[in-house]
Design an enzyme around this catalytic site. Structure first.
Site, mmCIF file in Angstrom:
data_model
loop_
_atom_site.group_PDB
_atom_site.id
_atom_site.type_symbol
_atom_site.label_atom_id
_atom_site.label_comp_id
_atom_site.label_asym_id
_atom_site.label_seq_id
_atom_site.Cartn_x
_atom_site.Cartn_y
_atom_site.Cartn_z
ATOM 1 N N CYS A 91 0.775 -0.016 -9.180
ATOM 2 C CA CYS A 91 1.983 0.431 -8.474
ATOM 3 C C CYS A 91 2.492 -0.620 -7.503
ATOM 4 O O CYS A 91 3.700 -0.797 -7.339
ATOM 5 C CB CYS A 91 1.710 1.740 -7.743
ATOM 6 S SG CYS A 91 0.521 1.585 -6.391
ATOM 7 N N HIS A 385 -0.564 4.994 -2.962
ATOM 8 C CA HIS A 385 0.433 4.689 -3.992
ATOM 9 C C HIS A 385 1.641 4.013 -3.371
ATOM 10 O O HIS A 385 2.170 4.464 -2.352
ATOM 11 C CB HIS A 385 0.858 5.989 -4.682
ATOM 12 C CG HIS A 385 1.769 5.799 -5.845
ATOM 13 N ND1 HIS A 385 1.452 5.003 -6.936
ATOM 14 C CD2 HIS A 385 3.008 6.295 -6.113
ATOM 15 C CE1 HIS A 385 2.445 5.039 -7.805
ATOM 16 N NE2 HIS A 385 3.402 5.811 -7.332
ATOM 17 N N ASN A 407 10.020 5.608 -8.165
ATOM 18 C CA ASN A 407 8.613 5.618 -8.536
ATOM 19 C C ASN A 407 8.408 4.778 -9.796
ATOM 20 O O ASN A 407 9.367 4.311 -10.410
ATOM 21 C CB ASN A 407 8.147 7.059 -8.753
ATOM 22 C CG ASN A 407 6.647 7.207 -8.601
ATOM 23 O OD1 ASN A 407 5.929 6.231 -8.400
ATOM 24 N ND2 ASN A 407 6.160 8.420 -8.694
#
Length: 466
Positions: A91, A385, A407
């Site tokens: 991520c 994250h 995202n």
């Protein structure tokens, strides 16, 4: 003889009774009290039946908070395509590269680019392998159970990271377009590849420790480490492909139409054209850690991507200061790398984070009262994250009402690949932000340049974003 047997039996019974009554264990009396206090009610029996066939979140969902979402944002950066990290912990790389391509698109207006995660991930894994092996050499005279030695053998390799890794790796190795070096199965699904390479690194690390213990010369140790890294390089080419050295590319617009003539590039020259100069020195990382003193800098030794690169270094700020930095950047059309404890109170179906999404207290007839500082200290919460902060909705007084991030879980997830966060959730579960220095006050820049307090990589807030 009978007397000896009797004494032995008596001794065994005494020891058994003593073991059973050892202070701190669950005694029969304690268990009886626990059971008496948990005599099932009709409601308990109904909940047990319901939970036997349903997920906890399905029953804990607060229906009063499950209505239609307000998707309006008063300050929003230009939309870009949503990426998908698949079954990997990259991520940090997806968010970092999303920021870089957004900056490029803003600067060129009509051109767009999607950078190859596979390319940069190859170098990330090789550099982390070197970091581990060199760390083992550096600590070769310490015992195997030393905390720092244990750190290298416990975490010889991982696919997590922070924006510092993006900056160091991109500056050193350059960037390439995604369609020049596309994702492989092992890039999308990192666990097996990582497990195999970890085993090899641990084996290699033991050999290097032995060389240090035997007093081998530094040059001989360096040569052996180079041979070991050649083995790791080979394993990476098998799983991720050989990193591109040269390619031909024509820039396109968002509709896929070529807007420039094809041109030959190396990864470094492509980096220069899309990113420009150095990244390091243009930004600062800020965090919100209420356990520690604000307006102080903190650094994590050895927990970086590149051995000769940059440690994580953060300026610790109150959330109000972090919010104002983010708002200044977003108002100027600049997206930001940011990280969160995204699993807390996350409504996955709607892509929505709010403190009242799920009522676990009513479901379990208990309360959860830890503060943000207490949750961090006990490993109950921390940065897990990274996502790309892209929008904020402000009230009439300029205070944030909600935030939005891009995202990296695919475009069909949540709000067309995005996640909406209420301001109160943001304050509780947002941790790190990367901000361009031009949006930072002189005072904060001066604070950032203080001699940092060194902290251990085992600290609950200094885990890598995944």
């Amino acid at each position: 003889m009978m007397r000896k047997v009797f004494l032995s039996l008596s001794l065994m019974m005494t020891m058994s009774l003593s073991a059973q009554q050892k202070q701190g264990g669950i005694s029969p009396q304690m268990l009886q009290q626990i059971e008496q206090q948990n005599a099932p009610t009709a409601s308990d029996r109904a909940l047990r039946n319901a939970l036997a066939a349903n997920a906890i979140d399905n029953l804990a969902q607060n229906r009063q908070n499950a209505g239609a979402l307000d998707t309006y944002f008063s300050v929003e950066t230009k939309k870009q395509s949503i990426t998908d990290q698949k079954s990997s912990g990259r991520c940090w790389m997806f968010s970092g590269l999303n920021v870089l391509r957004a900056n490029f698109a803003q600067r060129t207006d009509s051109l767009s680019v999607l950078f190859s995660q596979d390319y940069l991930f190859f170098w990330d894994q090789l550099e982390k392998a070197n970091l581990m092996l060199q760390g083992v050499i550096d600590t070769g005279n310490k015992p195997i159970d030393d905390q720092r030695v244990q750190f290298f053998f416990h975490y010889p390799l991982n696919d997590g990271g922070t924006f510092c890794g993006v900056a160091d790796l991109a500056e050193k190795y350059g960037l390439v377009p995604a369609d020049v070096q596309p994702e492989t199965y092992s890039a999308d699904n990192t666990s097996k590849m990582s497990s195999i390479i970890k085993s090899k690194l641990r084996e290699q690390g033991l050999e290097l420790r032995k060389m240090v213990a035997e007093g081998k010369k530094a040059k001989a140790i360096e040569q052996r480490k180079t041979q070991m890294l050649s083995e790791i390089y080979h394993m990476l080419t098998i799983t991720l492909g050989e990193p591109i050295k040269e390619f031909t590319y024509a820039f396109k617009n968002k509709d896929g139409k070529a807007l420039t003539s094809a041109k030959k590039y190396t990864p470094k020259s492509f980096y220069e054209e899309t990113v420009g100069g150095k990244l390091n020195g243009t930004f600062i990382m800020v965090m919100n850690d209420p356990r520690r003193e604000y307006y102080k800098t903190y650094e994590v030794e050895y927990d970086r991507h590149v051995y000769d690169g940059h440690n994580w270094k953060y300026l610790n700020l109150p959330m109000e200061e972090i919010e104002q930095l983010a708002i200044a950047s977003l108002k100027d059309g600049r997206k930001l790398y940011s990280s969160y404890d995204v699993g807390k109170q996350l409504d996955r179906k709607r892509g929505y984070c709010d403190l009242e999404n799920f009522d676990y207290e009513s479901l379990f007839n208990t309360s959860f009262n830890m503060t943000k500082a207490e949750r961090i200290s006990t490993f109950d919460s921390g940065s897990t994250h990274a996502m790309t902060l892209c929008a904020v909705d402000l009230d009439a007084n300029g205070k944030p009402l909600k935030w939005k991030v891009e995202n990296s879980w695919g475009g069909s997830w949540g709000q067309q690949g995005c996640l909406i966060m209420t301001a109160r959730w943001f304050r509780e579960y947002m941790f790190r932000l990367v901000i361009d220095k031009k949006y930072v006050s002189e005072k904060l820049l001066k604070d950032y340049e203080q001699k940092p307090v060194m902290v251990m990589p085992e600290d609950p807030l200094f885990q890598m974003d995944e």
